[in-house]
Motif scaffolding. Structure first.
Motif, short mmCIF file in Angstrom:
data_model
loop_
_atom_site.label_atom_id
_atom_site.label_comp_id
_atom_site.label_asym_id
_atom_site.label_seq_id
_atom_site.Cartn_x
_atom_site.Cartn_y
_atom_site.Cartn_z
N GLU A 188 2.01 -35.69 41.81
CA GLU A 188 1.78 -34.28 42.31
C GLU A 188 2.57 -33.60 41.15
OE1 GLU A 188 0.54 -33.62 45.02
OE2 GLU A 188 0.38 -35.71 46.02
N VAL A 189 1.76 -32.53 40.92
CA VAL A 189 2.25 -31.60 39.72
C VAL A 189 3.41 -30.63 40.35
CG1 VAL A 189 1.71 -29.89 38.17
CG2 VAL A 189 -0.01 -31.40 38.81
N ARG A 205 -5.07 -37.45 36.13
CA ARG A 205 -4.61 -36.33 36.71
C ARG A 205 -4.78 -35.00 35.71
NH1 ARG A 205 -5.20 -38.79 40.71
NH2 ARG A 205 -7.31 -37.87 40.33
N ILE A 206 -4.50 -35.31 34.37
CA ILE A 206 -4.58 -34.28 33.38
C ILE A 206 -5.89 -34.11 33.06
CG2 ILE A 206 -4.09 -34.04 31.09
CD1 ILE A 206 -1.26 -34.98 31.39
N GLN A 263 -1.35 -40.49 35.24
CA GLN A 263 -0.89 -39.31 34.27
C GLN A 263 -2.07 -38.80 33.60
OE1 GLN A 263 2.71 -40.10 32.03
NE2 GLN A 263 3.00 -41.94 33.07
N GLU A 321 7.31 -36.71 32.86
CA GLU A 321 6.57 -35.74 32.29
C GLU A 321 5.63 -36.19 31.16
OE1 GLU A 321 10.25 -34.16 30.33
OE2 GLU A 321 9.41 -34.93 28.36
N PHE A 326 5.45 -34.24 36.70
CA PHE A 326 4.89 -35.03 37.92
C PHE A 326 6.02 -35.54 38.78
CE2 PHE A 326 1.17 -35.37 34.82
CZ PHE A 326 0.10 -34.80 35.59
N TYR A 357 3.35 -31.40 31.55
CA TYR A 357 3.30 -31.49 32.97
C TYR A 357 4.34 -32.30 33.32
CZ TYR A 357 -1.44 -30.05 32.87
OH TYR A 357 -2.84 -29.66 32.54
N LEU A 398 -7.04 -31.95 35.95
CA LEU A 398 -6.56 -30.68 35.93
C LEU A 398 -7.01 -29.76 34.65
CD1 LEU A 398 -2.72 -31.81 36.78
CD2 LEU A 398 -4.01 -30.04 38.25
N GLU A 443 5.39 -28.87 37.88
CA GLU A 443 5.47 -27.65 36.96
C GLU A 443 4.49 -28.07 35.69
OE1 GLU A 443 9.89 -26.93 36.39
OE2 GLU A 443 9.17 -26.08 34.69
N VAL A 444 3.92 -26.89 35.42
CA VAL A 444 2.91 -27.10 34.03
C VAL A 444 3.55 -25.95 33.14
CG1 VAL A 444 0.74 -27.06 33.25
CG2 VAL A 444 1.24 -27.67 35.74
#
Ligand code: SAH
Length: 336
Positions: free
Chosen positions: A55-56, A130-131, A127, A81, A72, A70, A134, A58-59
């Motif tokens: 789950e993200v 999801r990137i 990682q 991160e 996560f 990111y 996103l 912070e970006v």
């Protein structure tokens, strides 16, 4: 393994292949999406094998170069991160291999709180998955240079590499994969035997054992006379040119004499040296080398015909150096 799992659930073995496609080719974020699996099967899987899904939290996006960092959250609440960087030759992701790290390198923010735990192969893969989701862009290069010592999480790392490069999965070429280590000698030798074509990067950071010990505790365990032959062995087995990372710390390892010693040390090795101006962290008083020192250092290596580049700093404005974001997040949330 997935076929066997399906058999144990009373399903046809080919369902395992479909599940694999969902997991690693389509990088599905939940069992719900897996529409060619029956509802009953999806329910059983949800109960028995919770799907890894980061789950993200912070970006952060760099205004200078678009680098994204990111933060996560894992299922157990730990945070890690990852960094996304765009280069002319493609998109690159830097992933973490552990929650924290126990190697203790003096200039590194990732190791300050010690090691919490290893990451699972799925947590390393996700990682990247999801990137890609996103950003909506394909990742072509992956570097295991985030938080953690990848060779300290060896079996999970190997599984991660094999799945990430599997042609039935994301099919990211092993040649575009780099694993960075502080120099765990037996593991480097073991890695050489795995029949992989990934790039090995060694965090060298000093031209002799004495100076290396000041920066990296691992140097007390393995001397350069053990580390460098292990790297040479890796090259001989894989044919892959070695990368040596050398973080330049003002007044510690950045003199012209250091450069000359370094040139002698790597003489005859098929390697590339990546000079990294140290990214100062607030917990330590290390300083970056001056631009003049960096240039002089590089010049000495070049004169000895050593391939050398200075790493372009990316994401300086977003705490993109190893472990900085995770650490500041934990401080802000009162965790440390
Ligand atoms: N444990 C592995 C990979 C993680 S660190 C290793 O030691 O190689 C990735 C690279 O960043 C290493 O070369 C590490 O020494 C370097 N590094 C960590 N913190 C840094 C900082 N503040 N400035 C410059 N380089 C740093």
């Amino acid at each position: 393994e997935l076929k066997e799992k399906m058999i144990s659930l009373g399903e046809k073995p080919f369902k395992g292949k479909q599940l694999y496609q969902w997991l690693h080719q389509k990088a599905a974020g939940s069992y719900e999406e897996m529409t060619n699996l029956s509802e009953g099967l999806r329910k059983k899987l949800t109960e028995q094998e919770p799907l890894t899904h980061l789950e993200v939290v912070e970006v952060q996006t760099s205004k200078i170069d678009g680098t994204q960092k990111y933060l996560f959250q894992l299922a157990d609440g730990n945070v890690i991160e990852s960094v996304w960087m765009q280069y002319k030759h493609g998109n690159s992701v830097c992933i973490s291999s552990q929650v924290g790290c126990r190697m203790g390198c003096r200039f590194c923010a990732s190791t300050i709180g010690g090691l919490t735990r290893n990451l699972l192969p799925s947590e390393m893969l996700d990682q990247v998955y999801r990137i890609q989701e996103l950003t909506g862009e394909r990742v072509s290069n992956v570097v295991v240079m985030g938080t953690g010592e990848p060779l300290d999480n060896y079996d999970n790392l190997i599984r991660f590499i094999r799945i990430l490069s599997d042609e039935k999965g994301q099919n990211i070429s092993q040649r575009n994969l780099t694993v960075s280590t502080c120099g765990l000698v037996p593991r480097i030798r073991q890695l050489a035997e795995e029949d992989l074509t990934i790039t090995l990067a060694l965090s060298l950071h000093a031209p002799n054992d004495e100076k290396r010990k000041e920066l990296m505790p691992i140097a007390y365990k393995y001397s350069l006379s053990e580390v460098l032959p292990a790297c040479k062995y890796y090259f001989e087995k894989t044919g892959r040119r070695l990368t040596f990372e050398y973080s330049l710390v003002g007044g510690k390892n950045d003199s012209q004499e250091d450069a000359r010693q370094l040139a002698g040390l790597v003489h005859g090795l098929n390697c590339h040296i990546n000079l990294i101006p140290v990214n100062p962290i607030k917990e330590r008083d290390f300083e970056q080398s001056t631009q003049n020192n960096v240039a002089a250092f590089k010049h000495i290596l070049e004169r000895q015909h050593i391939q050398v580049t200075v790493r372009r700093e990316m994401g300086r404005d977003i705490q993109a150096a190893c472990g900085q974001l995770r650490k500041s997040y934990k401080e802000r949330s009162g965790d440390e």
